[in-house]
Design an enzyme around this catalytic site. Structure first.
Site, PDB file in Angstrom:
ATOM      1  N   HIS A 161      -2.109  -5.307   5.455  1.00 23.22           N
ATOM      2  CA  HIS A 161      -1.910  -4.681   4.148  1.00 23.22           C
ATOM      3  C   HIS A 161      -3.048  -3.726   3.809  1.00 23.22           C
ATOM      4  O   HIS A 161      -2.820  -2.589   3.360  1.00 23.22           O
ATOM      5  CB  HIS A 161      -1.797  -5.780   3.094  1.00 23.22           C
ATOM      6  CG  HIS A 161      -1.337  -5.312   1.754  1.00 23.22           C
ATOM      7  ND1 HIS A 161      -2.214  -5.019   0.724  1.00 23.22           N
ATOM      8  CD2 HIS A 161      -0.090  -5.108   1.253  1.00 23.22           C
ATOM      9  CE1 HIS A 161      -1.527  -4.653  -0.348  1.00 23.22           C
ATOM     10  NE2 HIS A 161      -0.236  -4.703  -0.061  1.00 23.22           N
ATOM     11  N   ASP A 195      -9.002  -5.438  -0.410  1.00 23.25           N
ATOM     12  CA  ASP A 195      -7.731  -5.845   0.181  1.00 23.25           C
ATOM     13  C   ASP A 195      -7.985  -6.868   1.288  1.00 23.25           C
ATOM     14  O   ASP A 195      -8.920  -7.652   1.196  1.00 23.25           O
ATOM     15  CB  ASP A 195      -6.987  -4.608   0.703  1.00 23.25           C
ATOM     16  CG  ASP A 195      -5.482  -4.730   0.563  1.00 23.25           C
ATOM     17  OD1 ASP A 195      -4.896  -5.550   1.283  1.00 23.25           O
ATOM     18  OD2 ASP A 195      -4.885  -4.011  -0.259  1.00 23.25           O
ATOM     19  N   ASN A 255       5.506  -5.781  -8.598  1.00 22.10           N
ATOM     20  CA  ASN A 255       6.785  -5.456  -7.962  1.00 22.10           C
ATOM     21  C   ASN A 255       7.956  -6.302  -8.443  1.00 22.10           C
ATOM     22  O   ASN A 255       8.895  -6.531  -7.690  1.00 22.10           O
ATOM     23  CB  ASN A 255       6.666  -5.633  -6.445  1.00 22.10           C
ATOM     24  CG  ASN A 255       5.627  -4.723  -5.828  1.00 22.10           C
ATOM     25  OD1 ASN A 255       5.266  -3.704  -6.399  1.00 22.10           O
ATOM     26  ND2 ASN A 255       5.143  -5.093  -4.662  1.00 22.10           N
ATOM     27  N   SER A 271       1.765  -1.437  -4.272  1.00 24.51           N
ATOM     28  CA  SER A 271       0.572  -1.419  -3.430  1.00 24.51           C
ATOM     29  C   SER A 271       0.397  -0.065  -2.764  1.00 24.51           C
ATOM     30  O   SER A 271      -0.719   0.449  -2.644  1.00 24.51           O
ATOM     31  CB  SER A 271       0.664  -2.491  -2.338  1.00 24.51           C
ATOM     32  OG  SER A 271       0.445  -3.770  -2.852  1.00 24.51           O
TER      33      SER A 271
END
Length: 410
Positions: free
Chosen positions: A234, A202, A329, A391
Site C-alpha cells: 500500500h 503508511d 471508503n 488512499s
C-alpha cells in the site's frame, strides 16, 4: 486480557524548549518508567483483579510540539503507549487522574490503510449499478489474491488487466489535475525550484523498485521494522502516485516525476497487513516533522476523534506542515479520522470523468477531491498494480501544495 492506552504527559527538564530534539531519550524513558513503577507500587496495595504486572511501557518518545511552548518553562511534551490489564483498567485510570503531569489518557486504538470499499449496499440510485461496483471489488480481490499467493512475475500480475509490461504509462489522473501543464509552465518561467521533503505515513517503501527515487530518502521506524521494506504494498503504491520517475521508459509517471524537485521521508506506521495503532501513527507524524517534511500524506484512518491527535495536527500546522489524509471508503457522510480534524486536509476520490466515486466518503470536512478509481502505480518487487480508494486520491490531492511549496524559497 491486555489493552493499550495512549498517554500525553509533561516531562520536566533543563533544556530550552527550542532544543527539544536534543533531549536524551533514555532520560525520558527513565523518567516515565519511574513514574509507572510508582503507580504499580500504589496499585499493588489495592485489590486488583489480575495477578499480572499492571502496567508495561510499550513505547515512549519526546515530541517537537509547538504547543510545548505553552507549558511552563523547563517542560516538554512526551507521548507514551502503555499496555495494561483490561480487568484493572478503571483502577489504573484513577491513578493517572491523580498525576498532575499526565495531560490526557486515551485508548491506543487501531489504525489501518483504507482498502477499496467492501460494502455492497446503500448506494444511492444516482450511483453506478451495484453489479458494476461488485465487479470492481471482485476483480481487485482476485488480483490481489493472485499477487499474494502465486507467481509474482510482472507479466502474470498484469495479464488480467493489461497483458503487457508497463512502459512509462501516464495515467488519467495526471490529466485531471493538469500536472504536466503545471510543470511545463513553471519550467518555462525559469523560476527556481526548492526541493520539498514529502512524508508518506503508511506500510513502508520498496527502496529497490526500478521506478521510485532512491536518493536523499530519510525514514522513521516505529514497531514494524525497516521503513524501506513494504510487506503490504500500500505504501509503495501511494509513493508511486507521488513520485514515480518520469523519462525512464519504465512503469508509470508520478505527479512529480522529477526526483530532483523533492525527496521522500518514509514513516512506517502500519505493519505488513496494513494495520497500526494511534501511537505508531503519532510517532510517525513527529518523525516527519523532525525530518523537515513540509507535506505529509496519510492514506489511512479508522480511529475515533482524539484530543491528543487533534492537538498534534494543530502543532504541525503551526510549524508550517500541511497534512493530507484520506476521507474514507464507505460512501457515507460520516467523519473519519485523522482526515476530519480541523487542521488536516480531507481528500475524497473521483473517477476518470471527475465524478465522485460512490464509495468515497463525503462530509463538511472534505476539502479536496483527487483521482482515486483504478489507479495504476508501483508495487513491491518491481511490479505495478491498479488500486482504487481515497488512499490513491490523497497523494493526487496534495499536488498543488507540493508545487507551491517548491516555489517558495524559505
Amino acid at each position: 486480557g491486555k489493552v493499550k492506552l495512549l498517554i500525553k504527559y509533561k516531562f520536566s527538564q533543563s533544556h530550552s524548549l527550542r532544543s527539544i530534539n536534543a533531549i536524551n531519550v533514555s532520560d525520558v524513558g527513565n523518567y516515565f518508567q519511574n513514574k509507572i513503577d510508582l503507580i504499580n507500587q500504589n496499585l499493588g496495595s489495592k485489590r486488583l483483579r489480575s495477578n499480572e504486572e499492571s502496567i508495561a511501557v510499550v513505547s515512549n518518545f519526546a515530541v517537537p510540539y509547538a504547543s510545548a511552548g505553552r507549558l511552563e518553562n523547563g517542560s516538554s511534551v512526551v507521548i507514551a503507549s502503555i499496555e495494561v490489564s483490561e480487568e484493572d483498567k478503571e483502577l489504573i485510570l484513577e491513578e493517572f487522574n491523580l498525576d498532575k503531569d499526565i495531560l490526557f489518557v486515551e485508548d491506543d486504538y487501531p489504525m489501518y490503510k483504507f482498502p477499496f470499499n467492501d460494502r455492497k449496499e446503500g448506494l444511492a440510485s444516482s450511483e453506478p449499478p451495484l453489479e458494476q461496483m461488485e465487479h470492481y471489488i471482485n476483480t481487485q480481490h482476485r488480483l490481489l489474491h493472485q499477487y499474494n499467493s502465486q507467481d509474482r512475475s510482472l507479466d502474470n500480475i498484469f495479464m488480467d488487466t493489461h497483458g503487457r509490461r508497463l512502459t512509462e504509462k501516464q495515467q488519467y489522473g495526471l490529466d485531471l489535475i493538469q500536472a504536466p501543464e503545471v510543470w511545463t509552465t513553471i519550467e518555462s518561467t525559469n523560476r527556481p525550484i526548492s526541493p520539498v521533503k514529502v512524508c508518506i505515513i503508511d506500510t513502508g517503501y520498496d527502496y529497490t523498485h526500478e521506478d521510485l527515487p532512491k536518493d536523499n530518502i530519510t525514514t522513521t521506524e516505529t514497531l514494524y521494522g525497516s521503513a524501506l521494506e513494504d510487506g503490504d504494498g500500500h505504501g509503495t503504491h501511494c509513493a508511486g502516485v507521488i513520485g514515480a520517475i518520469g523519462g525512464n521508459d519504465a512503469g508509470v509517471v508520478g505527479v512529480n516525476p522529477d526526483p530532483t524537485k523533492f525527496s521522500f521521508h518514509i514513516a512506517k506506521a502500519l505493519n505488513s497487513q496494513g494495520v497500526g495503532t494511534a501511537s505508531t501513527v503519532i510517532e510517525a507524524v513527529h518523525g516527519c516533522i523532525s525530518s523537515g517534511s513540509k507535506v505529509i500524506s496519510m492514506s489511512l484512518g479508522g480511529g475515533p476523534s482524539s484530543k491528543i491527535a487533534e492537538e498534534m495536527f494543530l502543532d504541525a500546522y503551526d510549524q508550517g506542515v500541511l497534512v493530507f489524509a484520506a476521507s474514507g471508503n464507505k460512501g457515507e457522510p460520516n467523519k473519519d479520522y485523522p482526515a476530519s480534524y480541523p487542521h488536516v486536509v480531507s481528500v475524497g476520490a473521483v473517477d476518470d470523468k471527475g465524478k465522485r466515486a460512490p464509495w468515497s466518503n463525503y462530509n463538511d470536512q472534505v476539502e479536496l477531491m483527487g483521482p482515486g478509481e483504478q489507479i495504476e502505480s508501483t508495487y513491491p518487487g518491481n511490479k505495478y498494480f491498479s488500486l482504487s480508494g481515497t488512499s490513491m486520491a490523497t497523494p493526487y490531492g496534495m499536488f498543488q501544495c507540493l508545487v507551491l511549496r517548491s516555489l517558495r524559497q524559505d
